[in-house]
Motif scaffolding. Structure first.
Motif, mmCIF file in Angstrom:
data_model
loop_
_atom_site.group_PDB
_atom_site.id
_atom_site.type_symbol
_atom_site.label_atom_id
_atom_site.label_comp_id
_atom_site.label_asym_id
_atom_site.label_seq_id
_atom_site.Cartn_x
_atom_site.Cartn_y
_atom_site.Cartn_z
ATOM 1 N N TYR A 397 0.798 -1.217 0.000
ATOM 2 C CA TYR A 397 0.000 0.000 0.000
ATOM 3 C C TYR A 397 0.837 1.276 0.000
ATOM 4 N N LEU A 403 -1.451 6.634 -1.403
ATOM 5 C CA LEU A 403 -2.667 5.889 -1.740
ATOM 6 C C LEU A 403 -3.705 6.011 -0.629
ATOM 7 N N TYR A 418 -8.888 5.556 1.669
ATOM 8 C CA TYR A 418 -8.230 5.985 0.436
ATOM 9 C C TYR A 418 -8.061 7.501 0.427
ATOM 10 N N ARG A 427 -6.683 3.902 -9.267
ATOM 11 C CA ARG A 427 -5.956 3.609 -8.030
ATOM 12 C C ARG A 427 -4.854 2.569 -8.237
ATOM 13 N N GLU A 428 -5.179 1.511 -8.967
ATOM 14 C CA GLU A 428 -4.183 0.447 -9.111
ATOM 15 C C GLU A 428 -2.990 0.911 -9.924
ATOM 16 N N ARG A 431 -0.987 3.022 -7.705
ATOM 17 C CA ARG A 431 -0.236 2.215 -6.749
ATOM 18 C C ARG A 431 1.061 1.706 -7.370
ATOM 19 N N TYR A 438 4.119 -4.702 -7.824
ATOM 20 C CA TYR A 438 3.118 -4.467 -8.866
ATOM 21 C C TYR A 438 3.454 -5.347 -10.065
#
Length: 553
Positions: A397, A403, A418, A427-428, A431, A438
């Motif tokens: 995170y 984030l 969030y 968001r992803e 991230r 990732y």
């Protein structure tokens, strides 16, 4: 730029205040002589760099190490807040070499071949720093053994070994050493051999498809519809029913439909067999050739990059594709991705009962320290934090202020929400700019995290349900996580490069039609495999399999 805030971290216990002053011996099964300690490590021992026994920083004066790792495609590692923040916490900084994932294995092999080694290899994973590499480079003294340092400098990982002896069995080579740490998965995705294959749910809805295919014939018919019936509803015939990069994502999920559980060596009725030397593999090739020739499999499969495939997905041009989560390819939100069903097992005349390959939850080769590293103890402490649930949450995170942030109750209440400044739909991807966790196999204990915002998300439940239905209930392990002896590994190494090069070239040629598949060409193909040494590969792995069975009795 937002201010980097330090998280409240659990102290890492059981660390001794020790200088780097001990020699490390590496036993080789072919010799009783230890591998000499590198000059770099000896020099480090003389400098007596102290490693703090608990908490942060790990060392009082900042040290800098060279790291080789695969890029994640969203941001440069030195710009990631996780890496910047963790450097502040630990006093360990890095010079980064992060080639694209598609080039990482080549770059890693070049580093070993040239002798220009980094201090540590991060997120190598089984496709780059594989079991053969661990044995080969470890026995040469290029990777240092870690087992004698784990209890003192990696207590989180050591606890995993104590709780699950199968992990130690799976990462200990035949000379008794541990040369690389794995990714250990204790989550809903633990059974995945890689990211699954997904269907484009919008296309299924537009064609009123009520159930995903269960046979290869049903799948073929659906792909015809994807090609011809404008499922993306744009009035153009721009749909690509199936897309991949060099079949690296699709192959492992489609071969089981033809009675093959996985790439390379598999266990079949107690026997080790090389999957590419079977008639089952021919049936798989004939089927894929049919899809390719009829415009159902992307004509650019063997020439495009992952980024090019992703661009097609985000343009809503792909119907079936492989990725960790479907929204990595489509660019959708998690909520939208709930509509994309996971590919399930297909049956055929070759495999009449559904079967899917299932991962043991241990991905070897995720972290290794080379002989060039002057601070191996500090390096182990650096990575060990990620083998704790809190450490995995941190690397997943990121630190506070990006984030996520604390809710109105503050840090004492411990409730994350969030960051409102982050677009929900992105968001992803955002991230992926914060952390290296990732889309690569990081060295960590992968657990189910407390979700940001409170309750477990609908998407998380969706992943578990799809996994249980499509994979777990039909799952079989491909082959045990065995190691070969040094002599066996040397022989396999001699054979394997030519063997796999020929197989990859042949697969592409057969699927694209550059080489016709018939009895004559198939006989030539098998004859070439045998000349290269495929039967010897099977014999060696049969011996390793028999040792593994005996060890478990």
């Amino acid at each position: 730029m937002k201010k980097i805030k330090k998280m409240s971290l659990l102290l890492i216990s059981a660390m001794a205040l020790v200088a780097c002053n001990s020699e490390t011996e590496v036993d080789d099964t072919s010799s009783s002589e230890p591998v000499e300690q590198s000059e770099t490590t000896q020099e480090a021992a003389e400098t007596e760099v102290a490693v703090n026994k608990e908490g942060f920083p790990i060392v009082d004066q900042q040290i800098t190490l060279d790291i080789l790792a695969p890029g994640v495609g969203q941001a440069e590692w030195e710009d990631m807040p996780v890496m910047q923040n963790y450097t502040e916490l630990t006093n360990i900084a890095f010079n980064y070499t992060t080639p694209p994932q598609s080039d990482f294995a080549t770059r890693l092999n070049l580093a070993f071949a040239s002798g220009e080694l980094p201090d540590l290899i991060y997120a190598g994973g089984p496709n780059s720093l594989n079991a053969a590499g661990e044995v080969d480079y470890g026995s040469q003294g290029l990777l240092i053994p870690l087992e004698n340092m784990l209890e003192e400098y990696a207590p989180n990982f050591y606890q995993l070994l104590e709780e699950n002896p199968a992990i130690r069995q799976s990462i200990t080579t035949t000379d008794g050493h541990i040369y690389a740490l794995p990714n250990v998965v204790q989550s809903d995705t633990a059974s995945w051999i890689m990211g699954p294959v997904w269907y484009n749910g919008e296309w299924l809805d537009n064609l009123d498809v009520e159930a995903i295919p269960e046979t290869v014939d049903e799948f073929y018919e659906l792909m015809i519809r994807f090609r011809d019936e404008d499922p993306n509803d744009n009035g153009q015939q721009d749909e690509i029913p199936i897309s991949d990069v060099s079949m690296n994502g699709l192959r492992g999920w489609f071969m089981p439909a033809f009675g093959i559980k996985g790439w390379g060596i598999e266990e079949h009725d107690g026997q080790a067999r090389y999957t590419f030397a079977t008639d089952n593999f021919r049936a798989y090739l004939e089927y894929m050739n049919k899809l390719y020739q009829e415009g159902l499999l992307d004509r650019e499969t063997f020439s495009q990059s992952g980024e090019q495939k992703q661009a097609k997905g985000q343009n809503n041009q792909i119907g079936v594709f492989q990725d960790w989560f479907s929204y990595f390819t489509t660019g959708q939100s998690e909520e939208e991705a709930l509509n994309n069903p996971m590919f399930g097992p297909l049956t055929s005349e070759w495999q009449q009962e559904p079967v899917m390959p299932m991962d043991p939850g241990i991905k070897r080769g995720s972290f290794a320290i080379t002989k060039e590293n002057p601070y191996p103890e500090a390096t182990l402490r650096w990575v060990d934090y990620f083998y704790s649930p809190e450490g995995y949450e941190y690397i997943s995170y990121g630190p506070e202020g990006y984030l996520w942030e604390w809710d109105e109750g503050g840090e004492e209440a411990g409730n994350k929400v969030y960051n409102e400044e982050v677009d929900e739909e992105n968001r992803e991807q955002y991230r992926g700019t914060l952390t290296p966790a990732y889309g690569i196999t990081i060295p960590a204990l992968t657990v189910e995290l407390d979700p940001i915002g409170g309750s477990r998300s609908e998407f998380t439940d969706f992943i578990k349900e799809e996994t249980d239905e499509k994979i777990v209930q039909h799952g079989e392990h491909i082959f045990p996580l065995v190691y070969l002896t040094a002599q066996e590994q040397e022989e396999v190494n001699t054979i394997k490069v030519d063997l796999e090069t020929y197989i990859v070239e042949s697969e592409a040629a057969f699927i694209t039609g550059n080489r016709e598949i018939n009895d004559g060409t198939w006989a030539e193909y098998i004859e070439t495999l045998e000349k290269i040494g495929v039967r010897r590969i099977e014999e060696i792995h049969q011996a390793a399999y028999d040792r593994w069975v005996e060890a478990g009795e």
